[in-house]
Design a protein around this motif. Structure first.
Motif, PDB file in Angstrom:
ATOM      1  N   THR A  11       0.867  -1.198   0.088  1.00 45.07           N
ATOM      2  CA  THR A  11      -0.128  -0.003   0.155  1.00 45.07           C
ATOM      3  C   THR A  11       0.984   1.312  -0.076  1.00 45.07           C
ATOM      4  O   THR A  11       1.921   1.293   0.712  1.00 45.07           O
ATOM      5  N   VAL A  12       0.623   2.088  -0.933  1.00 43.84           N
ATOM      6  CA  VAL A  12       1.364   3.373  -1.009  1.00 43.84           C
ATOM      7  C   VAL A  12       0.437   4.445  -1.126  1.00 43.84           C
ATOM      8  O   VAL A  12      -0.680   4.386  -1.825  1.00 43.84           O
ATOM      9  N   GLN A  13       0.818   5.698  -0.557  1.00 42.46           N
ATOM     10  CA  GLN A  13       0.015   6.848  -1.004  1.00 42.46           C
ATOM     11  C   GLN A  13       0.140   7.503  -2.378  1.00 42.46           C
ATOM     12  O   GLN A  13       1.029   7.235  -3.081  1.00 42.46           O
ATOM     13  N   PRO A  14      -0.849   8.060  -3.012  1.00 43.02           N
ATOM     14  CA  PRO A  14      -0.667   8.900  -4.263  1.00 43.02           C
ATOM     15  C   PRO A  14       0.739   9.704  -4.366  1.00 43.02           C
ATOM     16  O   PRO A  14       0.962  10.264  -3.559  1.00 43.02           O
ATOM     17  N   THR A  79      12.772 -10.123 -13.261  1.00 45.84           N
ATOM     18  CA  THR A  79      12.313  -8.915 -14.186  1.00 45.84           C
ATOM     19  C   THR A  79      11.891  -7.863 -13.035  1.00 45.84           C
ATOM     20  O   THR A  79      11.332  -8.551 -11.812  1.00 45.84           O
ATOM     21  N   TYR A  80      11.663  -6.785 -13.177  1.00 39.62           N
ATOM     22  CA  TYR A  80      11.255  -5.674 -12.285  1.00 39.62           C
ATOM     23  C   TYR A  80      10.542  -4.746 -12.911  1.00 39.62           C
ATOM     24  O   TYR A  80      10.383  -4.571 -14.117  1.00 39.62           O
ATOM     25  N   LEU A  81       9.633  -4.265 -12.199  1.00 38.81           N
ATOM     26  CA  LEU A  81       8.736  -3.175 -12.575  1.00 38.81           C
ATOM     27  C   LEU A  81       8.700  -1.899 -11.571  1.00 38.81           C
ATOM     28  O   LEU A  81       8.179  -1.867 -10.567  1.00 38.81           O
ATOM     29  N   LEU A  82       9.448  -0.878 -11.997  1.00 42.64           N
ATOM     30  CA  LEU A  82       9.610   0.254 -10.929  1.00 42.64           C
ATOM     31  C   LEU A  82       8.302   1.120 -11.433  1.00 42.64           C
ATOM     32  O   LEU A  82       8.322   1.528 -12.487  1.00 42.64           O
ATOM     33  N   MET A  83       7.451   1.507 -10.402  1.00 38.82           N
ATOM     34  CA  MET A  83       6.462   2.340 -10.443  1.00 38.82           C
ATOM     35  C   MET A  83       6.447   3.440  -9.804  1.00 38.82           C
ATOM     36  O   MET A  83       6.582   3.508  -8.593  1.00 38.82           O
ATOM     37  N   ASN A  84       6.302   4.815 -10.568  1.00 38.95           N
ATOM     38  CA  ASN A  84       6.653   5.836  -9.813  1.00 38.95           C
ATOM     39  C   ASN A  84       5.284   6.801 -10.069  1.00 38.95           C
ATOM     40  O   ASN A  84       4.351   6.480 -10.961  1.00 38.95           O
ATOM     41  N   SER A  85       5.272   7.885  -9.251  1.00 40.98           N
ATOM     42  CA  SER A  85       4.014   8.660  -9.471  1.00 40.98           C
ATOM     43  C   SER A  85       2.667   7.881  -9.407  1.00 40.98           C
ATOM     44  O   SER A  85       1.783   7.974 -10.418  1.00 40.98           O
ATOM     45  N   LEU A  86       2.535   7.135  -8.299  1.00 43.55           N
ATOM     46  CA  LEU A  86       1.308   6.028  -8.449  1.00 43.55           C
ATOM     47  C   LEU A  86       0.154   7.023  -8.180  1.00 43.55           C
ATOM     48  O   LEU A  86       0.179   7.884  -7.449  1.00 43.55           O
ATOM     49  N   ASN A  87      -0.988   6.496  -8.947  1.00 44.51           N
ATOM     50  CA  ASN A  87      -2.281   7.193  -8.429  1.00 44.51           C
ATOM     51  C   ASN A  87      -3.114   6.055  -8.442  1.00 44.51           C
ATOM     52  O   ASN A  87      -3.285   4.688  -8.492  1.00 44.51           O
ATOM     53  N   PRO A  88      -4.308   6.410  -7.615  1.00 46.39           N
ATOM     54  CA  PRO A  88      -5.445   5.121  -7.426  1.00 46.39           C
ATOM     55  C   PRO A  88      -5.923   4.299  -8.375  1.00 46.39           C
ATOM     56  O   PRO A  88      -6.165   3.187  -8.107  1.00 46.39           O
ATOM     57  N   GLN A 113       1.800 -15.797  -9.423  1.00 46.45           N
ATOM     58  CA  GLN A 113       0.436 -15.610  -8.685  1.00 46.45           C
ATOM     59  C   GLN A 113      -0.124 -14.210  -8.443  1.00 46.45           C
ATOM     60  O   GLN A 113      -1.089 -14.141  -8.132  1.00 46.45           O
ATOM     61  N   GLY A 114       0.732 -13.173  -8.469  1.00 43.86           N
ATOM     62  CA  GLY A 114       0.245 -11.974  -8.493  1.00 43.86           C
ATOM     63  C   GLY A 114       0.585 -11.310  -7.038  1.00 43.86           C
ATOM     64  O   GLY A 114       0.748 -12.112  -6.134  1.00 43.86           O
ATOM     65  N   THR A 115       0.918  -9.957  -7.273  1.00 41.25           N
ATOM     66  CA  THR A 115       0.974  -9.246  -6.091  1.00 41.25           C
ATOM     67  C   THR A 115       0.311  -8.018  -5.862  1.00 41.25           C
ATOM     68  O   THR A 115      -0.112  -7.353  -6.985  1.00 41.25           O
ATOM     69  N   ARG A 116      -0.265  -7.715  -4.863  1.00 39.75           N
ATOM     70  CA  ARG A 116      -1.271  -6.854  -4.924  1.00 39.75           C
ATOM     71  C   ARG A 116      -0.912  -5.308  -4.667  1.00 39.75           C
ATOM     72  O   ARG A 116       0.283  -5.186  -3.764  1.00 39.75           O
ATOM     73  N   VAL A 117      -1.167  -4.369  -5.237  1.00 44.63           N
ATOM     74  CA  VAL A 117      -0.908  -2.786  -5.237  1.00 44.63           C
ATOM     75  C   VAL A 117      -2.016  -2.336  -4.859  1.00 44.63           C
ATOM     76  O   VAL A 117      -2.987  -2.099  -5.715  1.00 44.63           O
ATOM     77  N   THR A 118      -1.887  -1.553  -3.933  1.00 42.98           N
ATOM     78  CA  THR A 118      -2.899  -0.589  -3.484  1.00 42.98           C
ATOM     79  C   THR A 118      -2.414   0.778  -3.311  1.00 42.98           C
ATOM     80  O   THR A 118      -1.657   1.102  -2.719  1.00 42.98           O
ATOM     81  N   VAL A 119      -2.924   1.804  -3.854  1.00 44.39           N
ATOM     82  CA  VAL A 119      -2.757   3.325  -3.954  1.00 44.39           C
ATOM     83  C   VAL A 119      -3.887   3.878  -3.187  1.00 44.39           C
ATOM     84  O   VAL A 119      -4.907   4.056  -3.962  1.00 44.39           O
ATOM     85  N   SER A 120      -3.542   4.496  -2.083  1.00 43.41           N
ATOM     86  CA  SER A 120      -4.622   5.194  -1.412  1.00 43.41           C
ATOM     87  C   SER A 120      -3.940   6.038  -0.222  1.00 43.41           C
ATOM     88  O   SER A 120      -3.041   6.018   0.242  1.00 43.41           O
ATOM     89  N   SER A 121      -4.748   7.044  -0.223  1.00 47.32           N
ATOM     90  CA  SER A 121      -4.415   8.058   0.877  1.00 47.32           C
ATOM     91  C   SER A 121      -5.016   7.733   2.298  1.00 47.32           C
ATOM     92  O   SER A 121      -4.992   8.534   3.329  1.00 47.32           O
TER      93      SER A 121
END
Length: 121
Positions: A11-14, A79-88, A113-121
């Protein structure tokens, strides 16, 4: 037995960043196109990015261009996926996958199997 195992979700903030990792066993990733996909419940799975086996060709979905960066480390079969400036709208379950063909709309033979990403304030 082939396995792709993702990690790095959370979980990460916007405006924040996350780096997803995917490590393969039972196959040599350097022979495959690697792709990252995401899915939100109730919506179709979306191709996010892919990279050719040679790493010379990269494709990003319009929704992530300029914010996400795909990479691969063949020595570590990862393999990697760098994700910046995440939004909801980036919230979802992220999957890595391997294909013998190029592109995001081609068949992918192996999936994590997947990994969950949650972008929320």
């Amino acid at each position: 037995q082939v396995q792709l195992v993702e990690s790095g979700g959370g979980t990460v903030q916007p405006g924040g960043s996350l780096r997803l990792s995917c490590t393969a066993s039972g196959l040599n990733l350097d022979a495959y196109t690697i792709g990252w996909f995401r899915q939100v419940p109730g919506k179709e799975r979306e191709g996010v990015s892919c990279m050719s086996s040679s790493a010379e060709s990269i494709l990003y979905a319009d929704s992530v261009k300029g914010r996400f960066t795909i990479s691969r480390d063949n020595a570590n079969n990862s393999t990697y996926l760098l994700m910046n400036s995440l939004n909801p709208e980036d919230t979802g379950i992220y999957y890595c996958a391997a294909s013998l063909w190029w592109g995001l709309s081609v068949p992918y033979l192996y999936w994590g199997q997947g990994t969950r990403v949650t972008v929320s304030s």
